[in-house]
Write a protein that holds these residues in place. Structure first.
Motif, mmCIF file in Angstrom:
data_model
loop_
_atom_site.group_PDB
_atom_site.id
_atom_site.type_symbol
_atom_site.label_atom_id
_atom_site.label_comp_id
_atom_site.label_asym_id
_atom_site.label_seq_id
_atom_site.Cartn_x
_atom_site.Cartn_y
_atom_site.Cartn_z
ATOM 1 N N THR A 121 31.962 -62.818 4.001
ATOM 2 C CA THR A 121 31.126 -63.182 2.865
ATOM 3 C C THR A 121 30.382 -64.478 3.163
ATOM 4 O OG1 THR A 121 32.697 -62.118 1.380
ATOM 5 C CG2 THR A 121 31.119 -63.639 0.397
ATOM 6 N N ASN A 122 31.063 -65.466 3.722
ATOM 7 C CA ASN A 122 30.431 -66.733 4.077
ATOM 8 C C ASN A 122 29.329 -66.522 5.112
ATOM 9 O OD1 ASN A 122 32.144 -68.070 2.353
ATOM 10 N ND2 ASN A 122 33.557 -68.693 3.963
ATOM 11 N N TRP A 123 29.575 -65.673 6.112
ATOM 12 C CA TRP A 123 28.580 -65.387 7.144
ATOM 13 C C TRP A 123 27.339 -64.757 6.533
ATOM 14 C CZ3 TRP A 123 27.237 -60.373 9.175
ATOM 15 C CH2 TRP A 123 26.345 -60.427 10.263
ATOM 16 N N GLN A 124 27.532 -63.799 5.614
ATOM 17 C CA GLN A 124 26.408 -63.108 5.006
ATOM 18 C C GLN A 124 25.609 -64.001 4.052
ATOM 19 O OE1 GLN A 124 28.598 -59.832 3.328
ATOM 20 N NE2 GLN A 124 28.054 -58.477 5.021
ATOM 21 N N LYS A 125 26.241 -65.016 3.484
ATOM 22 C CA LYS A 125 25.576 -65.866 2.505
ATOM 23 C C LYS A 125 24.968 -67.136 3.097
ATOM 24 C CE LYS A 125 28.294 -64.453 -1.486
ATOM 25 N NZ LYS A 125 29.207 -64.882 -2.538
ATOM 26 N N GLN A 126 24.989 -67.295 4.394
ATOM 27 C CA GLN A 126 24.428 -68.485 5.014
ATOM 28 C C GLN A 126 22.952 -68.629 4.634
ATOM 29 O OE1 GLN A 126 24.894 -68.135 9.211
ATOM 30 N NE2 GLN A 126 27.103 -68.466 9.161
ATOM 31 N N GLU A 127 22.496 -69.865 4.548
ATOM 32 C CA GLU A 127 21.100 -70.120 4.197
ATOM 33 C C GLU A 127 20.155 -69.481 5.215
ATOM 34 O OE1 GLU A 127 18.236 -73.934 3.733
ATOM 35 O OE2 GLU A 127 20.242 -74.068 2.847
ATOM 36 N N ASN A 128 20.434 -69.659 6.477
ATOM 37 C CA ASN A 128 19.670 -69.019 7.546
ATOM 38 C C ASN A 128 20.644 -68.198 8.387
ATOM 39 O OD1 ASN A 128 17.115 -70.222 6.984
ATOM 40 N ND2 ASN A 128 17.950 -72.133 7.772
ATOM 41 N N PRO A 129 21.065 -67.036 7.870
ATOM 42 C CA PRO A 129 22.109 -66.267 8.583
ATOM 43 C C PRO A 129 21.600 -65.745 9.926
ATOM 44 C CG PRO A 129 21.202 -64.955 6.812
ATOM 45 C CD PRO A 129 20.587 -66.329 6.693
ATOM 46 N N ARG A 130 22.531 -65.664 10.867
ATOM 47 C CA ARG A 130 22.204 -65.054 12.156
ATOM 48 C C ARG A 130 21.899 -63.587 11.938
ATOM 49 N NH1 ARG A 130 24.472 -67.040 17.264
ATOM 50 N NH2 ARG A 130 24.410 -64.835 17.692
ATOM 51 N N LYS A 131 21.001 -63.046 12.717
ATOM 52 C CA LYS A 131 20.663 -61.630 12.603
ATOM 53 C C LYS A 131 21.639 -60.756 13.366
ATOM 54 C CE LYS A 131 15.943 -62.541 11.602
ATOM 55 N NZ LYS A 131 14.623 -62.806 12.053
ATOM 56 N N THR A 132 22.437 -61.378 14.224
ATOM 57 C CA THR A 132 23.429 -60.617 14.973
ATOM 58 C C THR A 132 24.809 -60.870 14.369
ATOM 59 O OG1 THR A 132 23.687 -62.408 16.567
ATOM 60 C CG2 THR A 132 22.093 -60.691 17.109
ATOM 61 N N PRO A 133 25.671 -59.859 14.386
ATOM 62 C CA PRO A 133 26.997 -60.006 13.777
ATOM 63 C C PRO A 133 27.931 -60.855 14.625
ATOM 64 C CG PRO A 133 26.787 -57.866 14.828
ATOM 65 C CD PRO A 133 25.445 -58.528 14.933
ATOM 66 N N PHE A 155 26.561 -56.141 28.411
ATOM 67 C CA PHE A 155 27.562 -57.211 28.418
ATOM 68 C C PHE A 155 26.896 -58.589 28.410
ATOM 69 C CE2 PHE A 155 30.381 -60.125 30.755
ATOM 70 C CZ PHE A 155 31.486 -60.087 29.910
ATOM 71 N N ASN A 156 25.866 -58.754 29.205
ATOM 72 C CA ASN A 156 25.194 -60.051 29.335
ATOM 73 C C ASN A 156 24.370 -60.430 28.110
ATOM 74 O OD1 ASN A 156 26.226 -60.584 31.882
ATOM 75 N ND2 ASN A 156 24.507 -59.628 32.928
ATOM 76 N N THR A 157 24.089 -59.466 27.237
ATOM 77 C CA THR A 157 23.235 -59.754 26.082
ATOM 78 C C THR A 157 23.949 -59.596 24.743
ATOM 79 O OG1 THR A 157 22.381 -57.485 26.043
ATOM 80 C CG2 THR A 157 21.140 -59.109 27.338
ATOM 81 N N VAL A 158 25.266 -59.611 24.757
ATOM 82 C CA VAL A 158 26.019 -59.511 23.498
ATOM 83 C C VAL A 158 25.582 -60.641 22.569
ATOM 84 C CG1 VAL A 158 28.310 -59.749 22.447
ATOM 85 C CG2 VAL A 158 28.011 -58.333 24.483
ATOM 86 N N GLY A 159 25.169 -60.258 21.359
ATOM 87 C CA GLY A 159 24.790 -61.241 20.352
ATOM 88 C C GLY A 159 23.389 -61.808 20.480
ATOM 89 N N LYS A 160 22.594 -61.309 21.411
ATOM 90 C CA LYS A 160 21.228 -61.821 21.589
ATOM 91 C C LYS A 160 20.235 -60.881 20.902
ATOM 92 C CE LYS A 160 22.207 -64.291 25.828
ATOM 93 N NZ LYS A 160 21.899 -64.453 27.239
ATOM 94 N N GLU A 161 19.423 -61.451 20.028
ATOM 95 C CA GLU A 161 18.456 -60.668 19.259
ATOM 96 C C GLU A 161 17.494 -59.906 20.163
ATOM 97 O OE1 GLU A 161 16.441 -62.292 15.787
ATOM 98 O OE2 GLU A 161 17.819 -63.996 15.941
ATOM 99 N N GLY A 162 17.224 -58.654 19.778
ATOM 100 C CA GLY A 162 16.256 -57.839 20.480
ATOM 101 C C GLY A 162 16.713 -57.298 21.820
#
Length: 117
Positions: A5-17, A83-90
């Motif tokens: 819930t805290n992650w989803q409510k961040q002011e500028n949330p990350r686009k990756t989980p 593997f090398n791009t885990v969590g990197k947008e796009g």
């Protein structure tokens, strides 16, 4: 679930989980962990999607190489890129939420199972 819930409510949330990284000492252990995660034995239901799980070990790589739809070089390049791009947008690894690795630390002092949050 307060963390989600805290992650989803961040002011500028990350686009990756967020990502859970599990390091195992043996292929058999990583197989058991993968099975448990995918079949809902952990209370983190978001991890039950096989498309969002990445297991890196020799057995997994052999399974990939046995797939005849692509040649071995292409498959290994795709998995390495994921593997090398885990969590990197796009990137191909953007939506990976669970990484299970085998023998990723030196043998001395290796824990049996390490969960990193």
């Amino acid at each position: 679930m307060a963390e989600k819930t805290n992650w989803q409510k961040q002011e500028n949330p990350r686009k990756t989980p967020p990502v859970i990284i599990t390091i195992c000492n043996r292929t058999e252990t990583s197989s058991r962990i993968e099975h448990s995660i995918l079949n809902g034995y952990f209370s983190i239901t978001e991890l039950n999607d096989k498309e969002k799980l990445l297991r890196i070990d020799q057995k997994a790589l052999m399974n990939i190489e046995s797939d005849k739809s692509l040649n071995k070089k292409d498959l290994s390049v795709i998995e390495r890129e994921k593997f090398n791009t885990v969590g990197k947008e796009g990137k191909v690894g953007e939506q990976v939420q669970c990484v299970i690795g085998v023998d990723m630390f030196p043998k001395v002092g290796t824990p049996k199972l390490l969960l990193i949050f």
